[in-house]
Design a protein around this motif. Structure first.
Motif, mmCIF file in Angstrom:
data_model
loop_
_atom_site.group_PDB
_atom_site.id
_atom_site.type_symbol
_atom_site.label_atom_id
_atom_site.label_comp_id
_atom_site.label_asym_id
_atom_site.label_seq_id
_atom_site.Cartn_x
_atom_site.Cartn_y
_atom_site.Cartn_z
ATOM 1 N N PRO A 190 52.792 44.902 48.328
ATOM 2 C CA PRO A 190 53.745 45.469 47.362
ATOM 3 C C PRO A 190 54.745 44.457 46.783
ATOM 4 C CG PRO A 190 54.178 46.265 49.606
ATOM 5 C CD PRO A 190 52.898 45.528 49.661
ATOM 6 N N ASP A 191 54.968 43.337 47.480
ATOM 7 C CA ASP A 191 55.954 42.370 46.969
ATOM 8 C C ASP A 191 55.309 41.270 46.116
ATOM 9 O OD1 ASP A 191 57.962 43.722 48.287
ATOM 10 O OD2 ASP A 191 57.589 42.603 50.160
ATOM 11 N N ALA A 192 53.981 41.309 45.998
ATOM 12 C CA ALA A 192 53.300 40.204 45.300
ATOM 13 C C ALA A 192 53.264 40.420 43.787
ATOM 14 C CB ALA A 192 51.876 40.080 45.832
ATOM 15 N N LEU A 193 53.321 39.311 43.036
ATOM 16 C CA LEU A 193 53.116 39.375 41.586
ATOM 17 C C LEU A 193 51.608 39.317 41.327
ATOM 18 C CD1 LEU A 193 55.815 36.907 40.157
ATOM 19 C CD2 LEU A 193 55.941 39.400 40.378
ATOM 20 N N LEU A 194 51.182 40.004 40.266
ATOM 21 C CA LEU A 194 49.754 40.011 39.920
ATOM 22 C C LEU A 194 49.520 39.063 38.744
ATOM 23 C CD1 LEU A 194 46.854 41.239 40.063
ATOM 24 C CD2 LEU A 194 47.668 43.017 38.501
ATOM 25 N N LEU A 195 48.692 38.032 38.974
ATOM 26 C CA LEU A 195 48.398 37.035 37.933
ATOM 27 C C LEU A 195 46.902 37.127 37.624
ATOM 28 C CD1 LEU A 195 50.228 33.922 39.512
ATOM 29 C CD2 LEU A 195 51.243 35.945 38.467
ATOM 30 N N VAL A 196 46.541 37.359 36.367
ATOM 31 C CA VAL A 196 45.120 37.550 36.069
ATOM 32 C C VAL A 196 44.661 36.737 34.864
ATOM 33 C CG1 VAL A 196 45.286 39.937 36.951
ATOM 34 C CG2 VAL A 196 45.153 39.551 34.503
ATOM 35 N N HIS A 197 43.355 36.528 34.837
ATOM 36 C CA HIS A 197 42.719 35.816 33.729
ATOM 37 C C HIS A 197 42.408 36.851 32.635
ATOM 38 C CE1 HIS A 197 39.917 33.197 31.594
ATOM 39 N NE2 HIS A 197 40.421 32.196 32.294
ATOM 40 N N PRO A 198 42.525 36.475 31.348
ATOM 41 C CA PRO A 198 42.263 37.461 30.284
ATOM 42 C C PRO A 198 40.793 37.823 30.108
ATOM 43 C CG PRO A 198 42.813 35.330 29.334
ATOM 44 C CD PRO A 198 43.032 35.199 30.811
ATOM 45 N N GLU A 199 39.898 37.258 30.906
ATOM 46 C CA GLU A 199 38.511 37.731 30.888
ATOM 47 C C GLU A 199 38.378 39.058 31.640
ATOM 48 O OE1 GLU A 199 36.027 34.586 32.385
ATOM 49 O OE2 GLU A 199 36.536 33.258 30.729
ATOM 50 N N CYS A 200 39.429 39.469 32.351
ATOM 51 C CA CYS A 200 39.410 40.777 33.035
ATOM 52 C C CYS A 200 39.546 41.881 31.984
ATOM 53 C CB CYS A 200 40.572 40.886 34.009
ATOM 54 S SG CYS A 200 40.393 39.837 35.455
ATOM 55 N N GLN A 201 39.173 43.094 32.371
ATOM 56 C CA GLN A 201 39.248 44.222 31.447
ATOM 57 C C GLN A 201 40.707 44.597 31.173
ATOM 58 O OE1 GLN A 201 36.430 47.276 31.719
ATOM 59 N NE2 GLN A 201 35.500 46.461 33.568
ATOM 60 N N PRO A 202 40.963 45.234 29.992
ATOM 61 C CA PRO A 202 42.339 45.643 29.678
ATOM 62 C C PRO A 202 42.979 46.496 30.776
ATOM 63 C CG PRO A 202 40.944 45.886 27.746
ATOM 64 C CD PRO A 202 40.043 45.479 28.866
ATOM 65 N N GLU A 203 42.207 47.364 31.430
ATOM 66 C CA GLU A 203 42.793 48.208 32.492
ATOM 67 C C GLU A 203 43.332 47.350 33.635
ATOM 68 O OE1 GLU A 203 39.125 50.421 33.263
ATOM 69 O OE2 GLU A 203 39.032 49.578 35.276
ATOM 70 N N VAL A 204 42.890 46.095 33.700
ATOM 71 C CA VAL A 204 43.385 45.160 34.720
ATOM 72 C C VAL A 204 44.501 44.287 34.139
ATOM 73 C CG1 VAL A 204 42.742 43.220 36.215
ATOM 74 C CG2 VAL A 204 41.193 45.177 35.950
ATOM 75 N N PHE A 205 44.230 43.628 32.993
ATOM 76 C CA PHE A 205 45.264 42.690 32.512
ATOM 77 C C PHE A 205 46.538 43.403 32.052
ATOM 78 C CE2 PHE A 205 42.615 42.405 28.431
ATOM 79 C CZ PHE A 205 43.555 42.971 27.558
ATOM 80 N N GLU A 206 46.400 44.681 31.654
ATOM 81 C CA GLU A 206 47.606 45.414 31.229
ATOM 82 C C GLU A 206 48.546 45.712 32.404
ATOM 83 O OE1 GLU A 206 45.907 48.583 28.962
ATOM 84 O OE2 GLU A 206 45.726 47.308 27.168
ATOM 85 N N GLN A 207 48.035 45.621 33.633
ATOM 86 C CA GLN A 207 48.874 45.856 34.829
ATOM 87 C C GLN A 207 49.509 44.557 35.343
ATOM 88 O OE1 GLN A 207 49.007 49.063 35.906
ATOM 89 N NE2 GLN A 207 47.604 49.472 34.210
ATOM 90 N N ALA A 208 49.155 43.426 34.731
ATOM 91 C CA ALA A 208 49.528 42.137 35.332
ATOM 92 C C ALA A 208 50.963 41.726 35.016
ATOM 93 C CB ALA A 208 48.567 41.062 34.845
ATOM 94 N N ASP A 209 51.524 40.913 35.913
ATOM 95 C CA ASP A 209 52.839 40.311 35.653
ATOM 96 C C ASP A 209 52.693 39.057 34.803
ATOM 97 O OD1 ASP A 209 54.576 41.994 37.449
ATOM 98 O OD2 ASP A 209 53.032 41.355 38.873
ATOM 99 N N ALA A 226 58.990 33.754 43.167
ATOM 100 C CA ALA A 226 58.342 34.714 44.067
ATOM 101 C C ALA A 226 57.522 33.969 45.127
ATOM 102 C CB ALA A 226 57.424 35.631 43.265
ATOM 103 N N ASN A 227 57.242 34.659 46.217
ATOM 104 C CA ASN A 227 56.529 34.022 47.326
ATOM 105 C C ASN A 227 55.128 34.547 47.559
ATOM 106 O OD1 ASN A 227 58.281 32.050 48.313
ATOM 107 N ND2 ASN A 227 59.639 33.672 49.044
ATOM 108 N N GLU A 228 54.788 35.661 46.896
ATOM 109 C CA GLU A 228 53.460 36.240 47.130
ATOM 110 C C GLU A 228 52.785 36.567 45.796
ATOM 111 O OE1 GLU A 228 52.967 39.300 50.146
ATOM 112 O OE2 GLU A 228 55.052 38.937 50.737
ATOM 113 N N PHE A 229 51.502 36.306 45.734
ATOM 114 C CA PHE A 229 50.769 36.492 44.471
ATOM 115 C C PHE A 229 49.375 37.065 44.733
ATOM 116 C CE2 PHE A 229 53.672 32.970 44.279
ATOM 117 C CZ PHE A 229 54.365 33.170 43.097
ATOM 118 N N ILE A 230 48.990 38.011 43.881
ATOM 119 C CA ILE A 230 47.608 38.510 43.877
ATOM 120 C C ILE A 230 46.935 37.786 42.705
ATOM 121 C CG2 ILE A 230 46.129 40.535 43.579
ATOM 122 C CD1 ILE A 230 48.746 42.178 44.402
ATOM 123 N N ILE A 231 45.808 37.127 42.982
ATOM 124 C CA ILE A 231 45.195 36.262 41.963
ATOM 125 C C ILE A 231 43.918 36.904 41.414
ATOM 126 C CG2 ILE A 231 44.283 33.956 41.478
ATOM 127 C CD1 ILE A 231 47.274 33.955 42.138
ATOM 128 N N GLY A 232 43.954 37.245 40.119
ATOM 129 C CA GLY A 232 42.832 37.918 39.478
ATOM 130 C C GLY A 232 41.978 36.970 38.665
#
Ligand code: 13P
Ligand code: SF4
Length: 304
Positions: A190-209, A226-232
């Motif tokens: 819950p404390d992690a930021l979400l970082l994603v590549h734009p090759e992901c679908q809009p339902e994913v990249f629209e949720q990203a930080d 920040a100290n925690e990251f979810i890497i997409g």
């Protein structure tokens, strides 16, 4: 053992005047012996300026082709001949020529993940890190964006003043990620930021930080407080970041984000290619090269 192979690679590349370029998805033992590591845009810019007589690309085929297009006087090799990008093979010249006839007033913007042959009939190339900037800057306001419809949607959201036509193409690896994966990862971290590549679908990249290229994601994570990251994006990026920033925590968005083509190249392949025993020299007829070069030159002009 790894160190011995790396030492031999370093010796051979000096002796044979080879510049080793590695995409950010390559394994650490390869990035350690590379002269330069970066995302597709940075590799393209670098390719135009390296002084060596030979270039060995550790990445996928379209990246080696880009080097050859920009530096025809160099001998350019792909370290493992089977490393292609499936997205780059999804659309060919004839198919896009037919679409262009239907939409003659549209400017064709090609993701760099395309073959040299397809690039010959496109107007400008873009990469994930340069697409928004280039599309904003370019003259046309009607854009046929190929082949990645997810990247196309991302760019279209950032440049609402222009009109987009998208086709059904994209990265089979990034397209696997679903909104459900985001919900699950956010619940677990819950404390992690979400970082994603734009090759992901809009339902994913629209949720990203943050949405960005492989290098963009790495830079963002290193500089963020920040100290925690979810890497997409491909799992290697979370692994590199964990190595580079041991005090922070990195979680892959899903464990399925593995690109077998990017994983195909091994340190032994690099050694073997330098010894002339494997790999593939990239060749291209001059007409194709010159026609493909126009849209890469345009990318570098507008992306700089
Ligand atoms: P980058 O533009 O981040 O290098 O991405 C290339 C790629 O193939 C991502 O899957
Ligand atoms: Fe191609 Fe996707 Fe692999 Fe990138 S991750 S090289 S776009 S298949």
């Amino acid at each position: 053992m790894i160190r011995d192979i790396q030492d031999e690679i370093l010796r051979l590349k000096k002796e044979k005047d080879v510049c080793i370029l590695a995409h950010s998805y390559q394994a650490r033992e390869i990035t350690e012996i590379a002269d330069f590591t970066g995302d597709s845009y940075a590799l393209s810019v670098k390719a135009a300026t390296v002084p060596h007589r030979n270039v060995l690309m550790c990445g996928v085929r379209f990246m080696a082709e880009t080097v050859k297009i920009l530096s025809p006087e160099k001998r350019v090799y792909l370290a493992n001949a089977i490393a292609g990008c499936p997205m780059a093979e999804q659309m060919d010249r004839d198919m896009i020529a037919a679409v262009k006839e239907q939409y003659p007033e549209y400017t064709v913007v090609a993701y760099i993940n395309t073959t040299a042959e397809l690039k010959t009939i496109c107007d400008v190339c873009v990469t994930s890190s340069s697409a928004v900037k280039i599309v904003k800057k370019m003259k046309g306001d009607k854009i046929l964006f190929i082949p990645d419809c997810n990247l196309g949607r991302f760019v279209a959201e950032k440049v609402p003043e222009k009109q987009f036509k998208l086709l059904q193409g994209g990265c089979p690896i990034h397209a696997r990620v679903r909104q459900q994966d985001v919900i699950k990862a956010r619940e677990q971290h819950p404390d992690a930021l979400l970082l994603v590549h734009p090759e992901c679908q809009p339902e994913v990249f629209e949720q990203a930080d943050y949405v960005g290229s492989t290098s963009g994601i790495m830079e963002y994570a290193k500089n963020a407080s920040a100290n925690e990251f979810i890497i997409g994006t491909e799992i290697s990026i979370a692994e590199h970041l964990q190595y580079d920033c041991p005090q922070k925590k990195f979680y892959p968005l899903t464990k399925e984000l593995i690109c077998p083509n990017m994983k195909a190249t091994t340190l032994v392949d690099v050694l073997s290619a330098l010894r002339g025993n494997s790999g593939e020299e990239i060749t291209m007829d001059e007409q194709t090269r010159m026609a493909a070069k126009k849209c890469i030159d345009e990318m570098i002009r507008l992306g700089g």
